[in-house]
Scaffold this active site. Structure first.
Site, short mmCIF file in Angstrom:
data_model
loop_
_atom_site.label_atom_id
_atom_site.label_comp_id
_atom_site.label_asym_id
_atom_site.label_seq_id
_atom_site.Cartn_x
_atom_site.Cartn_y
_atom_site.Cartn_z
N THR A 354 50.40 45.88 19.18
CA THR A 354 49.45 44.85 18.74
C THR A 354 49.90 43.58 19.42
O THR A 354 51.05 43.48 19.85
CB THR A 354 49.46 44.68 17.21
OG1 THR A 354 48.95 45.87 16.58
CG2 THR A 354 48.62 43.51 16.74
N THR A 372 44.49 44.56 19.08
CA THR A 372 45.37 45.69 19.36
C THR A 372 44.66 46.83 20.09
O THR A 372 43.44 46.98 20.01
CB THR A 372 45.95 46.23 18.04
OG1 THR A 372 46.92 47.24 18.30
CG2 THR A 372 44.86 46.81 17.15
N SER A 416 43.63 48.33 8.00
CA SER A 416 44.49 47.87 9.10
C SER A 416 45.67 47.10 8.53
O SER A 416 45.60 46.50 7.46
CB SER A 416 43.69 46.98 10.04
OG SER A 416 44.54 46.34 10.98
N GLY A 437 53.38 45.02 15.12
CA GLY A 437 54.40 45.93 14.60
C GLY A 437 53.92 46.94 13.58
O GLY A 437 54.71 47.42 12.76
N GLY A 438 52.65 47.30 13.58
CA GLY A 438 52.18 48.37 12.69
C GLY A 438 52.46 48.06 11.23
O GLY A 438 52.13 46.99 10.71
#
Length: 556
Positions: A354, A372, A416, A437-438
């Site tokens: 992202t 992202t 998300s 960073g998810g």
């Protein structure tokens, strides 16, 4: 209990980063050149929206593995004169003709970064079947047309210049390519660009992404109209369908940006604006509410009890999130040391990608943007006719029937981790923060914001302070820079993983932000110290450094 970690003693760097300062505005991004592209718009008389759009387009050429034309995301804008905030959702949508049969579950495959089952041949995370309709161009064009002040061609000029120059490969670029080499090798166009001779491009080489500059020029001329309904749309769909995607011209033509009033959370006199329930914003609001109840009056500085309260709040909000998305069953117990529905730990953030950026101008307008490709290098597919690297956002969806996020034709991404945040106090935007960073994004963004609001820390102090990570996965990850008393307090409550803050893997997300002092007008831009190519920029003309344009070029 302290759990063994491969990241406990793997490095010995002391990481810091220097903020930029100016009364005329500032931009922060995951690549310094992209930040300079944005700051050049402020120099030319543009506003924070012009700056953020220029930054976002420039990232296509300097950080293509994280975001780009083939991606999607969220934006939050504070309009100082109007005293209001606006959110833009430009998340991707599934093809109308998508079929669950295309994604048979493979129990041998790991879970996706979103915690859903893996499928045969990784069809939901790599290749043409993993691609959703990208919303990035629609979102950026919408923001510029509605809230920007400069012509699209001028805002995009730095991005085009960077795409013409090509990608200068350094050690960090080589690392990003090497991490995804197997996925890139599946696609002939991507392999030709990023794996010259069958190997990751090496430092001090030069990569040119064919057709990317021409595609950016066409968008600069025709905007979202050409991308979704014009000549570019025709080229995009032809490439997609040749590779096996079910996306159609109708899917592109029907795409729309959602503009709406953002979600707000109140904390210590601040109002925080986020994109809402389909982002990390709801978890952020829940975390702050929980932490505020546990700590009605904060001490002068963070104490061990502060970090226990933050960790418990993060665990609680993540548990609720996993129940809402079907990763945990509604009857899941209250044990904070849980994992997914099968008792496994979900920790897919190491491969996630992202890019997050923020901008502020001299008038107090402030913008946070996160967008992202989902995984690093997305699907691994570069469309040969346009040079666009495409997302793998089908992995946002559950391949099993009957869940809130189950794949369905035309469905929009509705869950998300992205959490771009603008914080306002007394009618003035004070700071903007976001991260990549998810699963790590929301915990990192919320901790930085909480440190600023609870303890009056500056942006620099908060971003560079040790962080922990908690997402109801079975343990709490903690930076060893915390003092012994804090580590002991956390260990008494949670299984603890002691892990350093590293360049890779980024275990505590990659935060960027801007801040503005309403009294002095000073604007500050800062990027996470673990991102060696990131940085801030203040207003100045955009110029390429001729010393970096002499490396030998590698052509596919």
């Amino acid at each position: 209990m302290i759990l063994p970690s491969p990241h406990a003693d793997s490095d010995n760097w002391t990481l810091t980063t220097t903020p930029v300062r100016s009364p005329r505005g500032a931009v922060a991004a995951q690549h310094r050149l992209a930040a300079r592209a944005g700051a050049a718009q402020l120099e030319a008389g543009g506003n924070a929206v012009d700056a953020i759009v220029a930054t976002a387009y420039a990232l296509n050429a300097v950080e293509p593995w994280m975001c780009g034309l083939g991606g999607s995301g969220f934006m939050v804008i504070w309009l100082a004169r109007e005293q209001r905030a606006v959110a833009l959702d430009f998340q991707g949508t599934l093809p109308a003709a998508i079929r669950l049969d295309d994604y048979p579950i493979d129990p041998a495959r790991p879970h996706t970064p979103m915690g859903f089952p893996g499928v045969v041949d990784d069809a939901n995370i790599a290749g043409y079947r993993s691609i959703t309709v990208p919303g990035a161009v629609a979102g950026l064009d919408h923001a510029l047309a509605r809230f920007g002040s400069r012509p699209r061609a001028e805002v995009m000029a730095p991005a085009i210049a960077l795409a013409e120059r090509g990608l200068q490969v350094d050690w960090f670029t080589t690392l990003q390519i090497a991490l995804c080499a197997p996925t890139l090798a599946r696609d002939p166009t991507s392999a030709a660009i990023y794996l010259p001779g069958g190997h990751p491009a090496t430092p001090e080489s030069h990569l040119r992404i064919p057709q990317l500059a021409d595609t950016l020029r066409e968008i600069a001329a025709g905007g979202a109209e050409t991308f979704y309904r014009g000549e570019l749309a025709k080229q995009i769909v032809a490439d997609l369908q040749a590779g096996g995607s079910r996306l159609t011209r109708e899917d592109l033509a029907g795409y729309a940006v959602h503009e709406y009033a953002p979600m707000l959370a109140s904390h210590r006199g601040y109002t925080l604006y986020t994109p809402g329930e389909t982002s990390g914003g709801l978890r952020q609001r829940e975390m702050l509410s929980h932490a505020g109840a546990a700590m009605p009056v904060p001490p002068a500085r963070p104490t061990p009890a502060t970090w226990v309260a933050y960790a418990e709040a993060l665990e609680a909000c993540w548990r609720q999130h996993k129940i809402r998305t079907g990763v945990l069953p509604p009857s899941a117990g209250e044990d904070v040391n849980g994992g997914n529905a099968n008792g496994e730990s979900i920790d897919g953030e190491h491969g996630a990608c992202t890019s997050s950026m923020s901008a502020v101008d001299a008038d107090g307008n402030m913008v946070a943007l996160t967008y992202t490709l989902l995984n690093r290098f997305g699907s691994g597919v570069t469309l040969p006719t346009t040079g666009m690297l495409m997302n793998d956002s089908v992995s946002y969806f559950d391949p099993r029937p009957g869940y809130p996020t189950t794949m369905a034709g035309g469905k929009r991404i509705n869950s998300s981790n992205m959490c771009p945040t603008v914080a306002v106090k007394d009618g003035e935007a004070r700071f903007s923060v976001g991260a990549s960073g998810g699963n790590l994004i929301m915990p990192a963004v919320t901790q930085v914001a909480a440190l600023m609001m609870d303890f009056g820390m500056s942006l620099e102090e908060a971003v560079q302070h040790p962080r922990l990570d908690a997402s109801h996965r079975g343990s709490i990850r903690v930076d060893p820079r915390f003092d012994a008393a804090t580590l002991a307090a956390l260990e008494s409550r949670f299984p603890l993983e002691i892990a350093q803050s590293l360049v890779f893997p980024k275990l505590y997300a990659c935060v960027s932000g801007v801040a503005r002092d309403p009294e002095s007008g000073e604007c500050v831009g800062l990027h996470d110290p673990t991102q060696p190519i990131g940085g801030g920029a203040t207003p100045a003309p955009f110029q390429l450094d001729p010393l970096t344009d002499t490396a030998p070029e590698v052509r596919p």
